[in-house]
Design a protein around this motif. Structure first.
Motif, PDB file in Angstrom:
ATOM      1  N   GLU A  68       0.837  -1.208   0.000  1.00  0.00           N
ATOM      2  CA  GLU A  68       0.000   0.000   0.000  1.00  0.00           C
ATOM      3  C   GLU A  68       0.875   1.263   0.000  1.00  0.00           C
ATOM      4  N   GLN A  69       1.998   1.218   0.747  1.00  0.00           N
ATOM      5  CA  GLN A  69       2.927   2.354   0.734  1.00  0.00           C
ATOM      6  C   GLN A  69       3.471   2.590  -0.677  1.00  0.00           C
ATOM      7  N   SER A  72       0.779   3.926  -3.085  1.00  0.00           N
ATOM      8  CA  SER A  72       0.457   5.310  -2.738  1.00  0.00           C
ATOM      9  C   SER A  72       1.572   6.272  -3.171  1.00  0.00           C
ATOM     10  N   GLN A  73       2.824   5.895  -2.888  1.00  0.00           N
ATOM     11  CA  GLN A  73       3.940   6.769  -3.256  1.00  0.00           C
ATOM     12  C   GLN A  73       4.094   6.861  -4.772  1.00  0.00           C
ATOM     13  N   ARG A  75       1.675   6.584  -6.969  1.00  0.00           N
ATOM     14  CA  ARG A  75       0.590   7.428  -7.483  1.00  0.00           C
ATOM     15  C   ARG A  75       0.909   8.908  -7.267  1.00  0.00           C
ATOM     16  N   HIS A  76       1.418   9.235  -6.102  1.00  0.00           N
ATOM     17  CA  HIS A  76       1.778  10.638  -5.838  1.00  0.00           C
ATOM     18  C   HIS A  76       2.968  11.082  -6.693  1.00  0.00           C
TER      19      HIS A  76
END
Length: 316
Positions: A68-69, A72-73, A75-76
């Motif tokens: 998940e990290q 998320s990273q 995507r950002h």
């Protein structure tokens, strides 16, 4: 040509994804707690309370599962968001964007100077018929490659700035402050280019078509500077794509020696303080510069030799 460009663009995207993934793995998944490392900032972790570590872990999303990290990273990162610096509290993208103009002025000027010095040395060294001058010119690149960048910078500061007082030793104010750092960064780059270009020119000048052109009445200068130079330019052009990354890496040393602001100083500070979000942003930024430089080189290849795109199509 369209397939050639599409292939190069896909390779560029793959390299950027690999750079992000590797930097994520190295910085966040290796043994040790990245939160403790960032909170310590290179100091002692005993001064940090468990509550502070838990708060920092939650702020940076490091309390979530690794996958998940990563998602998320990633995507950002696709949106240009690499998080917030632990040490300064600024957005990483803003830090790099603010420092980038100074580093661009330095590296672009150094690259231009390296192209002029390296190209002129190789062309004159392979053209002159004076043996002593040819030996001197073709020996200079080896000297330039072997000289450490920081030592060249310190010698220039000592002689040109402190002894002669001609140029400032530190700072970012005006063109004068750019000259010494630019020379320091350009010398090893120009030396590598001169070595590769001179070797390529000697190989090209030994080709049968050169003797044919001379036999048909073409002047030696025309054959050397027009026909041979064009055909010998692909190897040094390939090297230029790789040396752009080296220039960016060299800016870390040069900006430190000359006390200049820029991406290099941010890199040195982030590594020393173990500011992981900034380090990861800089790694991806460096990969982006490397990819764009090599993509530009790939686009120039067909202009120099149209057979390159034809060969790529046949290979498929």
């Amino acid at each position: 040509m369209t397939r050639y460009l599409t292939g190069r663009l896909l390779q560029a995207v793959l390299v950027l994804w690999a750079a992000f993934t590797l930097s994520f793995g190295v910085l966040y998944l290796l043994p040790g707690d990245p939160v403790s490392i960032m909170a310590a900032g290179g100091g002692d972790t005993n001064d940090i309370s468990p509550e502070q570590l838990a708060e920092l872990r939650k702020t940076y999303g490091l309390d979530k599962p690794v996958l998940e990290q990563y998602v998320s990273q990633l995507r950002h990162a696709l949106q240009g968001d690499f998080g917030i610096s632990v040490q300064s509290g600024e957005k990483v993208g803003h830090m790099i964007g603010t420092a980038l103009p100074d580093t661009l002025r330095l590296t672009s000027g150094a690259l231009l100077l390296a192209l002029v010095l390296g190209g002129a040395t190789a062309l004159l060294g392979t053209y002159t018929q004076w043996r002593w001058l040819r030996q001197v010119l073709l020996s200079l690149p080896a000297l330039g490659v072997s000289a450490p960048t920081f030592l060249v910078g310190l010698v220039l500061v000592q002689i040109v700035s402190f002894r002669w007082g001609l140029l400032p030793a530190v700072g970012n104010e005006g063109f004068d402050s750019l000259v010494l750092p630019m020379i320091t960064l350009a010398l090893p780059t120009g030396a590598v280019l001169a070595q590769v270009f001179a070797k390529s020119l000697r190989t090209t000048l030994s080709e049968p078509y050169v003797e044919t052109a001379l036999a048909k009445g073409a002047s030696r200068g025309r054959v050397h500077f027009r026909h041979a130079t064009r055909n010998a330019s692909i190897p040094p052009l390939t090297v230029v794509g790789m040396l752009v990354g080296n220039l960016l890496a060299g800016s870390v040393v040069v900006e430190t020696v000359f006390s200049r602001t820029g991406v290099g100083r941010i890199t040195a500070t982030a590594v020393a303080s173990q500011d992981i979000p900034v380090v990861q942003g800089l790694v991806v930024f460096g990969a982006l510069v490397f990819v764009l430089a090599n993509l530009a080189v790939d686009l120039v290849y067909p202009l120099l030799d149209p057979r390159i795109t034809t060969s790529a199509a046949v290979a498929r």
